[in-house]
Design a protein around this motif. Structure first.
Motif, short mmCIF file in Angstrom:
data_model
loop_
_atom_site.label_atom_id
_atom_site.label_comp_id
_atom_site.label_asym_id
_atom_site.label_seq_id
_atom_site.Cartn_x
_atom_site.Cartn_y
_atom_site.Cartn_z
N TYR A 1 14.06 11.36 2.70
CA TYR A 1 12.94 12.10 3.30
C TYR A 1 11.72 12.08 2.39
CZ TYR A 1 9.93 16.04 4.40
OH TYR A 1 8.82 16.82 4.65
N ALA A 2 11.93 12.35 1.10
CA ALA A 2 10.80 12.51 0.19
C ALA A 2 9.97 11.24 0.10
CB ALA A 2 11.30 12.91 -1.20
N ILE A 3 10.63 10.08 0.09
CA ILE A 3 9.89 8.82 -0.02
C ILE A 3 9.00 8.65 1.19
CG2 ILE A 3 10.13 6.31 -0.13
CD1 ILE A 3 12.81 6.79 -1.60
N ALA A 4 9.56 8.83 2.37
CA ALA A 4 8.78 8.64 3.59
C ALA A 4 7.68 9.68 3.72
CB ALA A 4 9.71 8.69 4.80
N ALA A 5 8.02 10.95 3.48
CA ALA A 5 7.02 12.02 3.59
C ALA A 5 5.89 11.79 2.61
CB ALA A 5 7.68 13.37 3.36
N GLY A 6 6.23 11.39 1.39
CA GLY A 6 5.20 11.13 0.39
C GLY A 6 4.29 9.99 0.78
N VAL A 7 4.87 8.93 1.34
CA VAL A 7 4.06 7.80 1.79
C VAL A 7 3.11 8.26 2.89
CG1 VAL A 7 4.12 5.59 3.00
CG2 VAL A 7 5.71 6.03 1.11
N GLY A 8 3.61 9.07 3.83
CA GLY A 8 2.76 9.57 4.91
C GLY A 8 1.58 10.37 4.40
N VAL A 9 1.83 11.26 3.45
CA VAL A 9 0.75 12.09 2.91
C VAL A 9 -0.22 11.24 2.09
CG1 VAL A 9 0.25 13.95 1.26
CG2 VAL A 9 2.04 14.25 2.97
N ALA A 10 0.30 10.26 1.35
CA ALA A 10 -0.59 9.40 0.57
C ALA A 10 -1.54 8.62 1.47
CB ALA A 10 0.23 8.45 -0.29
N ILE A 11 -1.05 8.23 2.66
CA ILE A 11 -1.89 7.48 3.59
C ILE A 11 -2.86 8.40 4.32
CG2 ILE A 11 -1.87 6.13 5.74
CD1 ILE A 11 0.84 4.98 4.79
N ALA A 12 -2.34 9.53 4.83
CA ALA A 12 -3.17 10.42 5.65
C ALA A 12 -4.01 11.38 4.84
CB ALA A 12 -2.27 11.20 6.61
N GLY A 13 -3.60 11.66 3.61
CA GLY A 13 -4.27 12.69 2.82
C GLY A 13 -3.63 14.03 3.08
N GLY A 14 -3.41 14.81 2.04
CA GLY A 14 -2.75 16.09 2.20
C GLY A 14 -3.66 17.17 2.74
N ASP A 15 -4.95 17.11 2.38
CA ASP A 15 -5.92 18.10 2.83
C ASP A 15 -7.16 17.35 3.30
OD1 ASP A 15 -4.87 19.54 -0.09
OD2 ASP A 15 -4.47 20.50 1.83
N GLY A 16 -7.53 17.55 4.53
CA GLY A 16 -8.65 16.81 5.05
C GLY A 16 -8.30 15.33 5.12
#
Length: 561
Positions: free
Chosen positions: A421-436
């Motif tokens: 989970y952590a690998i995929a979730a981290g990749v998603g946030v790195a691409i989309a941005g965590g804030d804004g």
């Protein structure tokens, strides 16, 4: 119509509705029955479609973005294997109360019940997709005609507002149909779920404030914050309330982001003895957005039974004997409590700070760095605005226990504990941005078992040049399972110890543009992590650790000094 313009389809309208919900990145795996939605997402000026390598990972990417942003996210899959693969990710979102919308493409309506490819809408001849989804989301809506589209999306939106995932199933032929203004205008007449916001009664809030002030005094009130408080960024309000009451503060594993100066630590099976002591010393406990699952409260049931415990949050606690006050907006409810306490003259200023006391684990003298050293080195190198994801298991326990408070934000998927989970979730946030929309450095801390399961999402990170560092702690084992074997089944040969895998060499060979550091000794840790966390784009640090290193997990440490 201007040259090159296209007629609005249902798929385009769906994407417009997603954008209205604040969703700017959608994750998924392309497939026949969802391709119209992906095409519409590609054409929408405010939406970025991201193709993952597996539907579980796509769902975890959406989940991670929703956690970090405190707002809905979306995953797109086709029916058949795609829909079944995303179930595990939606299960994590459901158990952790994360608002993820799954848009699932189904075969054309005229093939349903007639052997259509990936048909899941004609039970009992086919798998019953509605029933399967209903176990892992708050609501499922199947679109039968164009006129159903907005009702289905309204149902999904109302479910997301309750911090639950939702699913909308759209047959391919309907997604491709023209969406007329007449169909859109019928939205006002749809019997959609009411958007009801629940706030606690003012008299109840008065009573909470009076109870807190009546028992105020150094350490007499303890504020226990959980994952809901973390997602709403309530650290400042919690610190203010603690200062007014002379209270101590503790956090659950999912509420770690709320920990401020003087926090006594994390509760539960991966928690700190100092946190449990702070709860034991208090006479009144205010719980903010913590589900109080066994992971959160293990070892505390006797203490809780003898204290006044008040629980504020959208979802009730998972234990009895606790007064629950439901509220859809925890931020509003807490602000009201703080305001009322501030007006009281019996308050005792100054939070009761506590030094964090870690669990004592057996001294480890293996040839490789121990996990505590790895986590502390990560913590020392973390940028203040980093987003950190850790998998459940031995690695997650070490991260929860040993990462410093106040540096970055941490998410651990403890609901279902899905590996990778952590690998995929981290990749998603790195691409989309965590804030804004501004990406920041995302750090993933995962074991080798997690990497073998979903580590190829690093390919997705490379495709998007995402600012992510993946730290792989390689002990050549499924660590938590191996530890349990050693402790509870010592007479049985291990099923969870594996031959050595050279992840660093493999990644070097597969991805020539990826920078990889390989750490085998403690002296190499700081330099490698310092370089990785300031290096642009995606990179990876592989750290060799030992499977015999016991994690800070209370049930494993009984009988150890």
């Amino acid at each position: 119509m201007t040259p090159g313009a296209r007629s609005a389809r249902v798929a385009d309208h769906v994407c417009a509705r997603l954008y209205e919900l604040g969703i700017s990145t959608v994750f998924g795996v392309h497939g026949a029955n969802i391709e119209d939605i992906f095409d519409a997402a590609s054409a929408h000026p405010g939406i970025t479609p991201v193709i993952a390598k597996h539907e579980f990972a796509a769902g975890a990417m959406a989940d991670g973005v929703a956690r970090m942003r405190g707002a809905p996210s979306a995953v797109l899959t086709t029916s058949g294997g795609g829909a079944l693969n995303v179930i595990a990710a939606l299960g994590e979102s459901y158990d952790s109360r994360v608002p993820v919308l799954a848009v699932i493409g189904a075969p054309p309506s005229n093939t349903v019940g007639r052997g259509g490819f990936q048909d899941m809408l004609s039970p009992p001849d086919t798998i019953d997709l509605e029933v399967v989804l209903s176990g892992v989301v708050g609501a499922v809506a199947v679109v039968r005609t164009v006129d159903d589209v907005d009702a289905a999306l309204d149902t999904g939106a109302a479910t997301l507002r309750r911090s639950l995932p939702a699913a909308v199933v759209i047959p391919k032929n309907i997604a491709a149909q023209h969406f007329s203004e007449e169909a859109g205008n019928r939205r006002a007449h749809i019997d959609a779920p009411a958007d009801v916001t629940a706030h606690p009664d003012p008299d109840v809030l008065d009573h909470i404030a009076e109870t807190l002030c009546r028992t105020a005094g150094p350490g007499q009130v303890c504020i226990w914050s959980g994952e809901e408080a973390a997602r709403h960024r309530l650290g400042g309000a919690v610190t203010e309330l603690a200062d007014l009451l002379g209270a101590t503060t503790v956090v659950s594993p999912g509420g770690r982001d709320v920990a401020g100066p003087g926090c006594a630590g994390v509760t539960g099976v991966m928690g700190h003895p100092s946190a449990h002591a702070a709860l034991a010393e208090a006479s009144t406990i205010l719980v903010l957005g913590c589900r109080m699952s066994l992971t959160d409260r293990a070892g505390l049931d006797d203490i809780l039974a003898e204290r006044t415990v008040v629980h504020l949050g959208a979802h009730p606690p998972r234990t009895g004997g606790v007064r629950h006050i439901g509220c859809d907006h925890l931020e509003y409810a807490l602000a009201q409590v703080v305001s009322r306490v501030r007006r009281q003259s019996r308050c005792v200023p100054g939070a009761a700070a506590r030094e964090v006391v870690a669990l004592v684990t057996p001294k480890f003298d293996g040839p490789h760095p121990d996990m505590r050293s790895v986590i502390e080195a990560v913590g020392a190198a973390l940028p203040d605005d980093a987003a950190v994801f850790a998998d459940a298991g031995n690695t997650g326990a070490a991260a929860i226990h040993h990462l410093p408070f106040g540096v970055g934000r941490l998410a651990v998927a403890l609901g279902m504990g899905g590996m990778g989970y952590a690998i995929a979730a981290g990749v998603g946030v790195a691409i989309a941005g965590g804030d804004g929309d501004t990406p920041r450095r995302t750090v993933v801390i995962a074991g080798d078992g997690s990497f073998l399961m979903h580590g190829m999402e690093i390919h997705t990170a490379i495709e998007h040049d995402a600012p992510i560092t993946i730290v792989v702690a390689n002990n050549d084992a499924h660590g938590m399972c191996r530890t349990r074997e050693d402790l509870y089944f010592p007479a049985t040969s291990s099923l969870n110890s594996f031959r050595h895998t050279d992840f660093a060499a493999g990644l070097d060979a597969m991805f020539p543009t990826l920078t990889v550091w390989h750490v085998t000794e403690s002296g190499e840790l700081d330099a490698a992590l310092g370089a990785a966390l300031t290096h642009p784009g995606p990179n990876c640090v592989v750290v060799e650790v030992d499977a015999d290193d016991l994690p800070p997990f209370a049930p494993f440490l009984r009988g150890h000094p």
